[in-house]
Motif scaffolding. Structure first.
Motif, short mmCIF file in Angstrom:
data_model
loop_
_atom_site.label_atom_id
_atom_site.label_comp_id
_atom_site.label_asym_id
_atom_site.label_seq_id
_atom_site.Cartn_x
_atom_site.Cartn_y
_atom_site.Cartn_z
N ALA A 137 -0.77 0.19 9.01
CA ALA A 137 -1.84 0.57 9.92
C ALA A 137 -1.35 0.77 11.35
CB ALA A 137 -2.94 -0.48 9.89
N LYS A 138 -0.16 0.28 11.67
CA LYS A 138 0.38 0.41 13.03
C LYS A 138 0.93 1.81 13.31
CE LYS A 138 1.97 -4.41 12.96
NZ LYS A 138 3.18 -5.27 13.04
N TYR A 139 1.20 2.58 12.26
CA TYR A 139 1.92 3.83 12.46
C TYR A 139 1.09 5.02 11.97
CZ TYR A 139 5.69 0.48 12.93
OH TYR A 139 6.47 -0.58 13.33
N GLY A 140 0.61 5.81 12.96
CA GLY A 140 -0.10 7.05 12.60
C GLY A 140 0.89 8.17 12.33
N LYS A 141 2.08 8.09 12.95
CA LYS A 141 3.13 9.08 12.75
C LYS A 141 4.47 8.36 12.72
CE LYS A 141 0.78 12.90 15.15
NZ LYS A 141 0.87 13.88 16.27
N LEU A 142 5.44 9.02 12.09
CA LEU A 142 6.80 8.51 12.10
C LEU A 142 7.62 9.39 13.05
CD1 LEU A 142 8.81 6.49 10.95
CD2 LEU A 142 9.31 8.11 9.13
N PHE A 143 8.06 8.81 14.16
CA PHE A 143 8.75 9.57 15.19
C PHE A 143 10.20 9.80 14.81
CE2 PHE A 143 10.99 9.70 19.35
CZ PHE A 143 10.43 10.88 19.81
N PRO A 182 10.58 2.08 10.21
CA PRO A 182 10.41 0.78 10.89
C PRO A 182 10.53 -0.37 9.89
CG PRO A 182 8.65 2.31 11.47
CD PRO A 182 9.38 2.93 10.33
N ASP A 183 10.82 -1.54 10.41
CA ASP A 183 10.90 -2.72 9.55
C ASP A 183 9.59 -2.92 8.81
OD1 ASP A 183 13.45 -3.20 10.43
OD2 ASP A 183 12.86 -4.69 11.93
N GLY A 184 9.70 -3.21 7.54
CA GLY A 184 8.51 -3.46 6.74
C GLY A 184 7.94 -2.24 6.07
N ILE A 185 8.53 -1.06 6.34
CA ILE A 185 8.07 0.18 5.70
C ILE A 185 9.21 0.74 4.86
CG2 ILE A 185 7.32 2.55 6.10
CD1 ILE A 185 5.78 1.63 8.47
N ILE A 186 8.90 1.10 3.64
CA ILE A 186 9.90 1.57 2.68
C ILE A 186 9.64 3.04 2.37
CG2 ILE A 186 10.93 1.23 0.40
CD1 ILE A 186 9.80 -1.64 0.49
N GLY A 187 10.64 3.88 2.57
CA GLY A 187 10.52 5.28 2.20
C GLY A 187 10.71 5.46 0.71
N GLU A 217 3.34 -3.29 3.65
CA GLU A 217 2.17 -4.15 3.78
C GLU A 217 1.04 -3.38 4.47
OE1 GLU A 217 1.70 -7.04 2.60
OE2 GLU A 217 3.68 -7.90 2.18
N LYS A 218 -0.16 -3.60 4.00
CA LYS A 218 -1.32 -2.87 4.52
C LYS A 218 -1.41 -2.97 6.04
CE LYS A 218 -6.37 -2.79 4.18
NZ LYS A 218 -7.56 -3.41 3.53
N ASN A 219 -1.29 -4.16 6.58
CA ASN A 219 -1.41 -4.36 8.03
C ASN A 219 -0.28 -3.68 8.79
OD1 ASN A 219 -3.70 -5.89 7.59
ND2 ASN A 219 -2.62 -7.83 7.60
N ASN A 220 0.89 -3.63 8.19
CA ASN A 220 2.04 -3.01 8.85
C ASN A 220 1.90 -1.49 8.89
OD1 ASN A 220 4.45 -3.27 10.22
ND2 ASN A 220 5.70 -3.18 8.39
N GLN A 248 0.86 -1.18 0.00
CA GLN A 248 0.00 0.00 0.00
C GLN A 248 0.89 1.23 0.00
OE1 GLN A 248 -2.47 0.42 3.45
NE2 GLN A 248 -3.82 1.90 2.49
N SER A 249 0.51 2.25 -0.72
CA SER A 249 1.27 3.51 -0.76
C SER A 249 0.46 4.60 -0.06
CB SER A 249 1.56 3.91 -2.21
OG SER A 249 0.37 4.02 -2.96
N THR A 250 1.15 5.36 0.79
CA THR A 250 0.48 6.41 1.55
C THR A 250 1.53 7.38 2.06
OG1 THR A 250 -1.08 6.84 3.35
CG2 THR A 250 0.60 5.18 3.75
N THR A 251 1.07 8.42 2.76
CA THR A 251 1.99 9.35 3.41
C THR A 251 1.79 9.28 4.91
OG1 THR A 251 0.43 11.19 3.24
CG2 THR A 251 2.02 10.92 1.43
N ILE A 252 2.91 9.47 5.64
CA ILE A 252 2.87 9.45 7.10
C ILE A 252 3.46 10.76 7.61
CG2 ILE A 252 3.72 8.30 9.18
CD1 ILE A 252 3.84 5.74 7.70
#
Length: 418
Positions: A276-282, A305-310, A271-274, A235-239
């Motif tokens: 969903a764990k992060y509302g913000k990137l600290f 975080p692991d599983g998230i690609i910038g 991954e979509k489920n991954n 899934q692609s989105t912005t945080i």
């Protein structure tokens, strides 16, 4: 007629006597008049490894043939050859004519390996066809073929497909492996996907033109028969990016500080489920005591975080505080309080006053005086076991809801007595 005559007239008796006489005569002829003879020993196995040293020097192995039984004609004393079995004879092909890989018709040679007294007359068949070649190991990259009709939603992205394993090993005759150029695994998909696809399929060896290779499965072996095709779908989105303050004075409202991040949000995939764990990137922490007129910019490393690609190729973010209209001033504070003094002890501060440097909006700084500020020493932060002098950290207490804060760290020397 006497009893003796009646015996000789009995047919059964006469037949038995005739057989006995024949056997005696045969024994006399076999052992006395004709003591030697020939016989055929059947089912003698051919052992191609008897001269394996020659093959080993050339790196050859028997690919086809080499497993057979033959009939061996032997001669010798009848009393000996009658007891000869297939285990008493060794048959092996002559390898003198083998010069390299290829097919050969090898002469079969029989040997008496028993120690019994007999001779080899002939072997039937006298030759045996054998194919020799070098067994080699070859590493092949594993490709994939994805067929079928499948789709990915617009806010998702498909990353490059890969296989597990990425390569395989094949072992077989050198000449046969020359025609095998690679390996592929095929899978069929259908429908819409919002998460990574993992499908297992059968591995197929292919020729240089990409077509399936035909080969003898008994001669060529592969390290594994199946592999998994992975199609990462993220899934692609912005945080949004965020940070926090440390050492904030009690009653101070950090939201009054104006700042600007060089990047407010980052574009990511995962991954979509991954996700969903992060509302913000600290990003990290800002020590408010370090924010001054001369030090109002901070750099943060962006760590995903692991599983998230910038996807923005952003390694760091700059934080700039807008301190326009802020001033710095130094106050000589005489109000030094000591709290939480251990029982049976008394404590006093050696210094009469402490110079405290504050920063804040101009109107706030101008409205403050030294009497508004408290230097506080908390004895519970240090274990007191004996009398003497202790260097203690000091906290700066400002009026509640003050928009100012102290710059730097402060400490005072405390004398402890019974």
């Amino acid at each position: 007629m006497n009893k003796k005559d009646s015996i000789f007239k009995n047919k059964k008796v006469l037949w038995a006597l005739s057989l006995a006489v024949s056997v005696v005569i045969w024994l006399i002829v076999s052992t006395v008049l004709r003591p030697t003879g020939e016989t055929t020993v059947s089912g003698v196995g051919v052992n191609i490894n008897i001269q394996s040293g020659i093959l080993g020097q050339m790196g050859l192995s028997a690919i086809e043939g080499g497993e057979a039984t033959v009939d061996v004609v032997i001669s010798g004393r009848r009393s000996v050859i009658g007891g000869v079995t297939a285990e008493d004879i060794s048959v092996s092909p002559s390898l003198s004519g083998v010069s390299g890989a290829g097919k050969y018709s090898l002469e079969l040679i029989a040997r008496n390996t028993s120690g019994k007294d007999f001779e080899i007359i002939s072997v039937s068949p006298s030759t045996m066809p054998v194919k020799f070649d070098k067994y080699v190991e070859k590493t092949l990259s594993l490709g994939y073929i994805v067929t079928g009709d499948y789709s990915v939603p617009d806010n998702y992205v498909q990353e490059p497909i890969y296989t597990d394993p990425a390569e395989i090993t094949v072992v077989g005759p050198e000449k046969d492996l020359e025609n095998i150029a690679g390996a592929k695994v095929s899978v069929t998909l259908s429908g819409e996907y919002k998460e990574t696809i993992a499908v297992t399929g059968e591995i197929v060896l292919v020729n240089k033109d990409g077509t399936a290779a035909e080969y003898n499965h008994n001669e060529i072996s592969i390290s594994q028969n199946t592999a998994t095709v992975y199609i990462p779908i993220y899934q692609s989105t912005t945080i949004p990016l965020a940070f926090e303050y440390t050492n904030v004075p009690e009653g101070f409202n950090p939201s009054t500080l104006k700042y600007k991040l060089s990047q407010e949000r980052v574009f990511v995939e995962g991954e979509k489920n991954n996700l969903a764990k992060y509302g913000k990137l600290f990003l990290g922490y800002v020590d408010l005591r370090e924010v001054t007129l001369s030090n109002s910019s901070f750099e943060f490393d962006v760590v995903f975080p692991d599983g998230i690609i910038g996807m923005d190729n952003i390694d760091s973010v700059r934080l700039d505080f807008d301190l326009e209209g802020y001033e710095e001033a130094t106050f000589n504070v005489k109000q030094i309080n000591i709290v939480n003094i251990p029982v049976s002890y008394r404590a006093s501060v050696n210094a009469e006053k402490v110079a405290i440097k504050l920063i804040g909006p101009k109107e706030t700084i101008e409205s403050l005086s030294a009497g508004d500020i408290i230097v506080q020493v908390d004895m519970s932060t240090r274990e007191i076991t004996q009398t003497g002098q202790y260097k203690m950290q000091a906290d700066i207490i400002l009026p509640k809801e003050s928009a100012a804060w102290a710059i730097g760290n402060y400490s005072v020397t405390v004398t402890v007595r019974k």
